[in-house]
Scaffold this motif. Structure first.
Motif: not given
Length: 543
Positions: A66-72, A118-132
């Motif tokens: 897979g591929v992830a599109v996100f603003d790291y 296999m795949g990728a998913a993105t989110a801010d899991v720890d609530g610090d404002g940065d995308t994990d």
């Protein structure tokens, strides 16, 4: 091209009128253009997927990735992360420079994880404002926590309760409404190198087996406590051992504000998990109509997406299927009741012989009607020797919605006609011109970047953010009123196949002079309404 910055709007604001700071759409290039341009090489996206194949025909080799599109790095431009399929080769991160090119920052960002990915998913899991970044794999998964300084670190402690397995697509959602993003991890089959089966239809030549020869595996739902994930699969009602999941998408089937889950299974019935509140789901795939084909048989479900395809009330579901099985377009007849209308809508027959992995619903031409995109490619490199009417590499398919009636027509394009061994696919506005570009990961081949050059109408981009952390508000929904129509969009994690799209909503409204209003509904309640929002801009809206 100047750096793109979102126009910040506080969530408490109700605007009587919005005056844009200037048109951010770059000028059109001179000369004739195709509707899509294949620009990976020119853009510096030089990723080649390593599937680890060495002649043994092991199952994971043909499934990724897979591929992830996100603003790291938080600069306003979406970057690209590609998952690799062999532990000998690292995954790769490309930073969007904002001028149409990308820079490989894998080593600098410490993003080069090595696993049978296999795949990728993105989110801010720890609530610090940065995308994990969560990366699924075979035999183990990885969570890369974004440090906020341009680099990631391994957060293995967060995944202590996630047992190893054959993980596939994943999605983040706040299923219990506590403000922390939880993680759904799809599981394909029960497999190991030692249990791999030898499939030889002619008794001599080995091919990649289909999943019927393996037992299923239970999907996992992990609740985010704010300091780590806890496995709640059994008590939540998503623990089904017969599933062979490849695709997942959150959606709100009954429009009650709680995120549900639609799951595409390979050779088993599809699932629809309806969120009943209190941390519990009911599986209603059979009752809803998305479990089987119209003949009552399970299909080889690969990718999945959800959205409004027909302009009616409700959320439709798209499922890409195996070769000789039409792509499914489950049309919402009422809340929670579906019927596969792929044939009637013009998608069924053209998709019959393709094997669709990446599957997306997106308004590519910004006319206010969602379109369909399928990234195709077979699992067997020598399929033509077995079935002369099928090919290993297959053209990507785009079906544009015909505005006057509920049907789709396949788009002709030289860039789209290029045969691909398509797997993961994600969308995002990578060049800041307002329309959605496409990124496709090929199995064992060079990644493909397709720049959207369709002539589109007016549009509005929305990036909903939590006010305290600045994190993306996954699960937010938007409605724009323009040209006498109400257009809907939702920002959901997961989607497609093994991939993650940009954390934004894009709403086009064609030839209408302006939008009368846009309303954003937040995942945990509340809404903000803006009157006469500025066209051709992306707004960062805080709750």
């Amino acid at each position: 091209m100047r750096a793109r910055r979102g126009w910040l709007i506080a969530g408490a604001l109700t605007a009587a009128a919005c005056t844009p700071p200037g048109d951010s759409t770059p000028p059109a290039a001179e000369g004739a253009r195709d509707v899509f341009a294949s620009v990976a090489a020119a853009a510096g996206v030089a990723f080649v997927h390593d599937n680890g194949a060495a002649g043994a025909r092991l199952l994971p080799e043909t499934m990724g990735s897979g591929v992830a599109v996100f603003d790291y790095d938080g600069d306003g431009w979406d970057d690209l992360f590609f998952v690799n399929g062999a532990a000998r080769s690292p995954s790769a991160l490309f930073r969007n420079l904002g001028d149409g090119t990308f820079l490989d920052v894998t080593e600098r960002a410490r993003a080069g994880v090595r696993l049978v990915g296999m795949g990728a998913a993105t989110a801010d899991v720890d609530g610090d404002g940065d995308t994990d970044l969560f990366v699924s794999g075979v035999g183990g998964d990885v969570l890369l926590r974004n440090r906020g300084d341009g680099a990631f670190e391994d957060a293995a402690e967060w995944l202590r309760e996630l047992p190893p397995g054959f993980s596939s697509s994943a999605a983040f959602l706040d299923f219990d409404g506590d403000g922390h993003l939880d993680l759904f991890v799809g599981r394909y089959v029960t497999w190991s190198p030692e249990s791999d089966r030898a499939c030889m239809p002619d008794g001599v030549h080995r091919i990649y087996c289909t999943p019927e020869v393996y037992d299923g595996a239970s999907n996992r739902l992990l609740r985010n406590t704010g300091a780590g994930f806890v496995d709640v699969s059994a008590q939540s009602g998503v623990d089904f051992p017969d599933g062979k999941t490849l695709g997942v998408v959150p959606l709100d089937v009954d429009l009650d504000g709680r995120p549900d889950l639609a799951v595409a299974n390979d050779t088993e019935r599809n699932y629809l998990f309806v969120n009943r509140g209190g941390g519990a789901f009911d599986e209603v795939g059979v009752e809803s109509g998305i479990a089987f084909s119209q003949s009552g048989a399970p299909r080889g479900g690969m990718g999945i997406d959800a959205g409004d395809l027909t302009g009616a009330t409700g959320v439709d579901v798209l499922v890409g299927n195996f070769a000789q099985e039409m792509t499914a377009v489950f049309r919402s007849r009422s809340r929670g009741v579906y019927e596969d209308d792929a044939a009637q809508l013009g998608v069924g027959l053209p998709s019959l012989m393709s094997l669709a992995f990446g599957s997306l619903i997106a308004d590519l031409d910004l006319d206010g009607w969602n379109d369909i995109v399928l990234a195709n490619g077979h699992i067997e490199p020598e399929i033509e020797a077995l079935r002369p009417n099928e090919t290993y590499a297959q053209a990507l398919q785009v079906f544009l919605r015909v505005a006057a009636e509920p049907r789709f027509e396949q788009l002709e394009s030289a860039a789209l006609a290029q045969p691909l061994v398509g797997r993961g696919m994600a969308s995002g506005d990578l060049d800041g011109d307002g329309d959605l570009d496409l990124v496709v990961s090929q199995n064992g081949r060079q990644a493909v970047l397709l720049r959207n050059e369709l002539e589109g109408g007016a549009w509005l981009g929305l990036r909903p953010r939590e006010s305290v952390s600045g994190s993306a508000a996954w699960g937010a929904r938007a409605t724009v009123v323009a040209g006498g129509r109400r257009l809907h969009a939702a920002m959901v994690s997961g989607r497609s196949y093994l991939s993650s799209c940009q954390a934004a909503m894009l709403l086009g409204w064609g030839d209408a002079a302006e939008a009368e209003a846009v309303e954003i509904r937040w995942p945990r309640g509340g809404r903000v309404r803006l009157l006469r929002p500025p066209a051709r801009h992306t707004l960062v809206v805080q709750h």
